[in-house]
Design a protein around this motif. Structure first.
Motif: not given
Length: 264
Positions: A72-76, A162-173, A177-181, A184-191
């Motif tokens: 939930g807190t680790a980042v790439h 673009q983010s919603a499309l890229y998720r279909l390749l496997g990285d579905r964190h 895509v979800d504003p609430e998530a 929670a990760a410290g960002q104002p909106r999906p990135f």
């Protein structure tokens, strides 16, 4: 277990299958145009080497699921890729993964996950807040910024979807895509996924080098900040004798730093 005890831990072997549709979807998700037939048309297809990073995403995900860091807190934090041979248009890749290094940054740990196949070697650096302080080596410092001004800059637009499309390749964190998530990760909106941003800037980097993007030989960069769908990314080039250095920003905010890329 403290973070340092994960060093050297094998993550197993996995065989991942894909076909031309997957490779084409990837190319479109990272910014390929319909006119680039050798990236989007199966009859002429050349697979982008960075597609390998979506096929190998299982390895850092497996390590997080095993409890090596808080997902939930680790980042790439950074990415490296060495291309050994071109990816086939379709088929199966056998990959082995292990924890290459764990660095102690004091308040955080950096966990390096390496994935090997006969086509590539890829290394994820995962920045894990709160996992440091175990008495390990601090590891390498961030590379210094280029001493000379960029010789060229260019702009790379990103798409609202673009983010919603890229998720279909496997990285579905969910944070992509979800504003609430995302909040929670410290960002104002999906990135946007960092790997999507990285792949998108490879198009102008290849053009500047007089190469095809599928001619990628190696790359490395650090992820310095988020890109939000719809942002325009400015890429600065620092050509060298054996590789091209690059940085990317949105406005005055760095998003990719310490970049280096080589093409055949």
């Amino acid at each position: 277990m403290n973070a340092g005890e994960w060093m050297g831990r094998p993550l197993g072997e996995r065989t991942v299958a894909y076909d031309e549709r997957d490779a084409i979807l990837y190319a479109l998700a990272v910014g390929a145009k319909a006119a680039q037939l050798d990236l989007v048309f199966e009859e002429r297809l050349r697979v982008l080497p960075t597609f390998a990073l979506t096929l190998a995403q299982w390895a850092p995900d497996a390590l997080g699921s095993a409890g090596a860091f808080d997902t939930g807190t680790a980042v790439h934090g950074a990415q490296r890729l060495e291309v050994l041979r071109p990816l086939p248009r379709s088929g199966e890749l056998v990959m082995k993964a292990w924890v290459r290094d764990v660095w102690d940054k004091g308040s955080a740990a950096v966990v390096e996950v390496e994935v090997e196949s006969h086509c590539f070697v890829a290394t994820w650096s995962i920045f894990a807040p709160g996992a440091g302080g175990f008495g390990g080596d601090r590891g390498p410092s961030a590379p210094p910024r280029p001493a000379t001004p960029a010789r060229l800059t260019t702009q790379v637009p990103t798409g609202e979807n673009q983010s919603a499309l890229y998720r279909l390749l496997g990285d579905r964190h969910h944070m992509h895509v979800d504003p609430e998530a995302a909040r929670a990760a410290g960002q104002p909106r999906p990135f946007l996924h960092g790997l999507c941003t990285l792949a998108a800037v490879l198009f102008p980097l290849a053009a500047e080098a007089g190469a095809h993007p599928a001619d990628l030989q190696g790359l490395a960069c650090r992820f310095a900040g988020p890109v939000f769908p719809g942002d325009t990314v400015e890429v600065a080039f620092h050509p060298g004798e054996t590789a091209t250095g690059f940085e990317a920003s949105v406005g005055d905010r760095p998003v990719l730093t310490g970049g280096e890329v080589r093409f055949r």
